[in-house]
Design a protein around this motif. Structure first.
Motif, short mmCIF file in Angstrom:
data_model
loop_
_atom_site.label_atom_id
_atom_site.label_comp_id
_atom_site.label_asym_id
_atom_site.label_seq_id
_atom_site.Cartn_x
_atom_site.Cartn_y
_atom_site.Cartn_z
N ASP A 154 0.88 -1.17 0.00
CA ASP A 154 0.00 0.00 0.00
C ASP A 154 0.92 1.22 0.00
O ASP A 154 1.89 1.25 0.77
CB ASP A 154 -0.90 0.02 1.26
CG ASP A 154 -2.04 1.03 1.16
OD1 ASP A 154 -1.78 2.20 0.79
OD2 ASP A 154 -3.18 0.67 1.47
N ARG B 283 -0.13 2.65 7.19
CA ARG B 283 -0.96 3.25 8.24
C ARG B 283 -0.48 2.88 9.64
O ARG B 283 -0.66 3.65 10.58
CB ARG B 283 -2.42 2.85 8.06
CG ARG B 283 -3.09 3.60 6.93
CD ARG B 283 -4.57 3.32 6.91
NE ARG B 283 -5.26 4.17 5.96
CZ ARG B 283 -5.22 4.01 4.65
NH1 ARG B 283 -4.50 3.05 4.12
NH2 ARG B 283 -5.88 4.83 3.85
N ARG C 95 -9.97 8.54 9.28
CA ARG C 95 -11.40 8.23 9.39
C ARG C 95 -11.75 7.89 10.83
O ARG C 95 -10.89 7.51 11.63
CB ARG C 95 -11.79 7.10 8.45
CG ARG C 95 -11.06 5.82 8.63
CD ARG C 95 -11.06 5.02 7.34
NE ARG C 95 -10.54 5.83 6.25
CZ ARG C 95 -10.34 5.41 5.01
NH1 ARG C 95 -10.65 4.20 4.68
NH2 ARG C 95 -9.85 6.18 4.09
N CYS D 247 -17.53 4.19 13.36
CA CYS D 247 -18.53 3.97 14.40
C CYS D 247 -19.27 2.69 14.10
O CYS D 247 -19.50 2.36 12.94
CB CYS D 247 -19.50 5.14 14.43
SG CYS D 247 -18.71 6.64 14.98
N ALA E 41 -19.65 -0.46 7.19
CA ALA E 41 -18.84 -1.58 6.69
C ALA E 41 -17.99 -2.21 7.79
O ALA E 41 -17.47 -3.32 7.63
CB ALA E 41 -17.91 -1.09 5.58
N PHE E 42 -17.85 -1.49 8.90
CA PHE E 42 -16.86 -1.86 9.93
C PHE E 42 -17.09 -3.29 10.45
O PHE E 42 -16.16 -4.09 10.51
CB PHE E 42 -16.95 -0.85 11.07
CG PHE E 42 -15.81 -0.91 12.03
CD1 PHE E 42 -14.55 -0.45 11.68
CD2 PHE E 42 -15.99 -1.42 13.31
CE1 PHE E 42 -13.50 -0.50 12.57
CE2 PHE E 42 -14.94 -1.48 14.22
CZ PHE E 42 -13.70 -1.01 13.85
C1 LIG Z 1 -13.91 8.98 6.27
C2 LIG Z 1 -14.63 7.64 6.35
C3 LIG Z 1 -15.38 7.33 7.48
C4 LIG Z 1 -16.06 6.09 7.57
N1 LIG Z 1 -16.76 5.81 8.70
C5 LIG Z 1 -17.36 4.61 8.80
C6 LIG Z 1 -18.06 4.25 9.99
O1 LIG Z 1 -18.20 5.07 10.91
N2 LIG Z 1 -18.59 3.02 10.12
C7 LIG Z 1 -18.49 2.09 9.12
O2 LIG Z 1 -18.97 0.96 9.27
N3 LIG Z 1 -17.87 2.41 7.95
C8 LIG Z 1 -17.31 3.64 7.77
N4 LIG Z 1 -16.66 3.94 6.60
C9 LIG Z 1 -16.75 2.98 5.50
C10 LIG Z 1 -15.66 1.89 5.56
O3 LIG Z 1 -15.58 1.31 6.84
C11 LIG Z 1 -14.31 2.46 5.18
O4 LIG Z 1 -14.38 3.05 3.91
C12 LIG Z 1 -13.20 1.42 5.19
O5 LIG Z 1 -11.99 2.11 5.31
C13 LIG Z 1 -13.19 0.54 3.97
O6 LIG Z 1 -12.02 -0.23 4.00
P1 LIG Z 1 -11.31 -0.72 2.66
O7 LIG Z 1 -10.11 -1.44 3.08
O8 LIG Z 1 -12.31 -1.40 1.81
O9 LIG Z 1 -10.92 0.61 1.88
P2 LIG Z 1 -9.80 1.65 2.28
O10 LIG Z 1 -9.76 1.85 3.73
O11 LIG Z 1 -10.02 2.82 1.41
O12 LIG Z 1 -8.44 0.92 1.89
C14 LIG Z 1 -8.09 0.64 0.55
C15 LIG Z 1 -6.58 0.73 0.47
O13 LIG Z 1 -6.13 0.28 -0.81
C16 LIG Z 1 -4.96 1.02 -1.12
N5 LIG Z 1 -4.70 0.91 -2.54
C17 LIG Z 1 -5.38 1.46 -3.56
N6 LIG Z 1 -4.80 1.11 -4.74
C18 LIG Z 1 -3.75 0.33 -4.45
C19 LIG Z 1 -2.78 -0.35 -5.23
N7 LIG Z 1 -2.79 -0.28 -6.56
N8 LIG Z 1 -1.83 -1.08 -4.60
C20 LIG Z 1 -1.83 -1.17 -3.24
N9 LIG Z 1 -2.74 -0.55 -2.45
C21 LIG Z 1 -3.68 0.19 -3.05
C22 LIG Z 1 -5.30 2.42 -0.65
O14 LIG Z 1 -4.13 3.19 -0.45
C23 LIG Z 1 -6.04 2.13 0.66
O15 LIG Z 1 -5.21 2.18 1.77
C24 LIG Z 1 -16.00 5.17 6.49
C25 LIG Z 1 -15.27 5.53 5.34
C26 LIG Z 1 -14.59 6.73 5.27
C27 LIG Z 1 -13.83 7.08 3.99
#
Ligand SMILES: Cc1cc2nc3c(=O)[nH]c(=O)nc-3n(C[C@H](O)[C@H](O)[C@H](O)COP(=O)(O)OP(=O)(O)OC[C@H]3O[C@@H](n4cnc5c(N)ncnc54)[C@H](O)[C@@H]3O)c2cc1C
Length: 430
Positions: free
Chosen positions: A51, A55, A63, A66, A317-318
């Motif tokens: 990544d 982090r 973020r 909740c 999504a958590f």
């Molecule tokens: C600000 C915010 C607040 C949220 N609050 C809540 C909440 O309160 N409760 C809840 O249930 N959900 C919440 N969500 C929704 C969800 O829980 C989050 O979006 C969560 O972070 C999703 O996780 P993820 O791993 O799918 O995506 P992400 O956390 O976005 O992680 C994806 C990762 O992939 C990496 N990546 C991208 N392309 C590449 C590549 N080519 N090679 C390697 N790495 C790459 C990125 O850098 C990133 O770190 C929230 C989302 C956001 C954005």
């Protein structure tokens, strides 16, 4: 975490590759570390996170998660050290401004701040590394591709490859095919500090629908206090089109003083801003890409948003991400290859159908025989025990509870949505 500088050879082998170290990737590290600390490992499990952002090292305040967590359960024990605040009750505010207090027992609403969560997982991971149970490296690059043949999965990097029997891929990915109904959840929040004593730390607002509503979809604010001076105040909109950043900034600015019980934002200090956009769609996401020829299943498993963990009707999504991570941890530690991993569906199929109806009815709105979004959510929470609604949103209810939920939904709009959904499916939509 291992030294990044030393891990850019042309080909490197790992037991597990985490492609993406955001919410889903960090949850896997969390549960893997917990598992490895509980059991004896013959040799360290070699995990590589790919990544651009590390982090666990950077610990960004990117973020605030909740979710609702049962008292005294396993999830409480696992998450507890990273939880910033717990609330046994929350408020839902109707369009006319009237508040409804929801007693969540035996659940509690939990707020987990990104920076605290990454620090907590980093500490667990460091312990697992010290014990010789885990060998973790981070590659600060964007992967270019993932390939697979009969023997292994290969992550293509700007320099070289990573070869592993399991790749957990949480990079953003589009759904497998288009859906019938899609919205995007946009949110913008500020952690705001005011005068000492100006905030009631027990007054947590889950959804406040008294904010102006968009022509299609819905909007709400929420306000979660950290202490007697600091709150996280957010504006959230479920809308069909991208929302201009200035438009949402104006909506948040308008909501903020009232949410904090003041008439002006003067004297408030913004400590931190968070923003995001996540899909709310009935389009299906692929948990496993197509298997290569001669292999029954792919060694690549998609997690997080890319794997369908975002609940279509709410954007939460958590819990689903943690459920998947918990289910995978023991299997990964035992060396189960990707093609044999047992990965839970994020939500039951019938929940996907019910969410599809809600999305459709929200998009139609009352003008076209659909739902008045704010009233729908307030009604759901006030005509059901809140635990039932929250368990449903987590994908944990059975058919009896779901029938009870349906019975409290506005019948006409939901029947019309069901009829239109059936027509769409019969017409070859899915
Ligand atoms: C600000 C915010 C607040 C949220 N609050 C809540 C909440 O309160 N409760 C809840 O249930 N959900 C919440 N969500 C929704 C969800 O829980 C989050 O979006 C969560 O972070 C999703 O996780 P993820 O791993 O799918 O995506 P992400 O956390 O976005 O992680 C994806 C990762 O992939 C990496 N990546 C991208 N392309 C590449 C590549 N080519 N090679 C390697 N790495 C790459 C990125 O850098 C990133 O770190 C929230 C989302 C956001 C954005």
């Amino acid at each position: 975490m291992g030294d990044d500088a030393g891990v850019t050879p042309t080909t490197r082998a790992a037991d597990v590759v985490l492609l993406g170290g955001g919410g889903a990737g960090t949850a896997v590290l969390h549960h893997l570390a917990l598992h490895l600390l509980r059991q004896r490992q013959r040799r360290p499990l070699r995990v590589v996170v790919v990544d651009p952002l590390d982090r666990l090292a950077a610990r960004p305040a990117d973020r605030t998660w909740c979710s609702w967590v049962p008292r005294g359960g396993r999830a409480e024990a696992e998450l507890g050290p990273a939880v910033h605040r717990w609330w046994p009750t929350v408020l839902v505010v109707a369009r006319d401004g009237s508040p409804v207090r929801l007693d969540l027992a035996p659940l509690r609403y939990a707020m987990v701040r990104g920076e605290d969560y990454y620090a907590h997982v980093a500490a667990l991971v460091a312990r697992a590394v010290d014990r010789g149970a885990l060998d973790l490296a981070h590659l600060p690059v964007a992967a270019l591709d993932v390939e697979e043949d009969a023997t292994a999965a290969r992550v293509v990097l700007p320099q070289g490859h990573l070869v592993a029997p399991v790749v957990l891929d949480s990079r953003p990915a589009p759904p497998a095919r288009p859906g019938a109904s899609s919205l995007v959840q946009h949110f913008l929040g500020q952690r705001v500090r005011g005068a000492e004593g100006s905030v009631d730390p027990d007054r947590a607002v889950l959804m406040d629908f008294s904010v102006p509503q968009p022509p299609v979809g819905l909007a709400f604010g929420y306000c979660l206090p950290s202490d007697t001076a600091t709150s996280l105040v957010e504006h959230t909109a479920f809308v069909p089109e991208p929302l201009a950043a200035q438009e949402q900034a104006a909506a948040l600015a308008a909501y903020l003083p009232g949410a904090l019980g003041t008439t002006t934002s003067a004297g408030l200090h913004v400590e931190h801003v968070e923003a995001g956009a996540i899909p709310m769609t009935d389009a299906p996401f692929t948990q496993r890409p197509a298997a290569p020829p001669g292999q029954r299943r792919s060694r690549v498993v998609r997690l997080g948003t890319a794997g369908g963990a975002v609940r279509p009707s709410t954007g939460y999504a958590f819990t689903a991400m943690h459920r998947a991570a918990r289910a995978l941890a023991g299997q990964l530690a035992a060396g189960v290859p990707g093609d044999r991993l047992d990965v839970p569906r994020p939500y039951p199929r019938r929940h996907a159908w019910m969410d599809a109806l809600v999305l459709r009815a929200l998009i139609d709105g009352p003008q076209r025989g659909g739902l008045e979004g704010p009233d729908f959510f307030v009604r759901l929470f006030t005509r059901n025990p809140p635990q039932r609604v929250l368990r449903f949103l987590d994908g944990l209810t059975g058919p009896a509870e779901e029938l009870a939920l349906m019975a409290t939904s506005p019948r006409g709009p939901m029947l019309r949505a069901a009829a239109r959904d059936a027509a769409w499916r019969l017409g070859g939509g899915r």
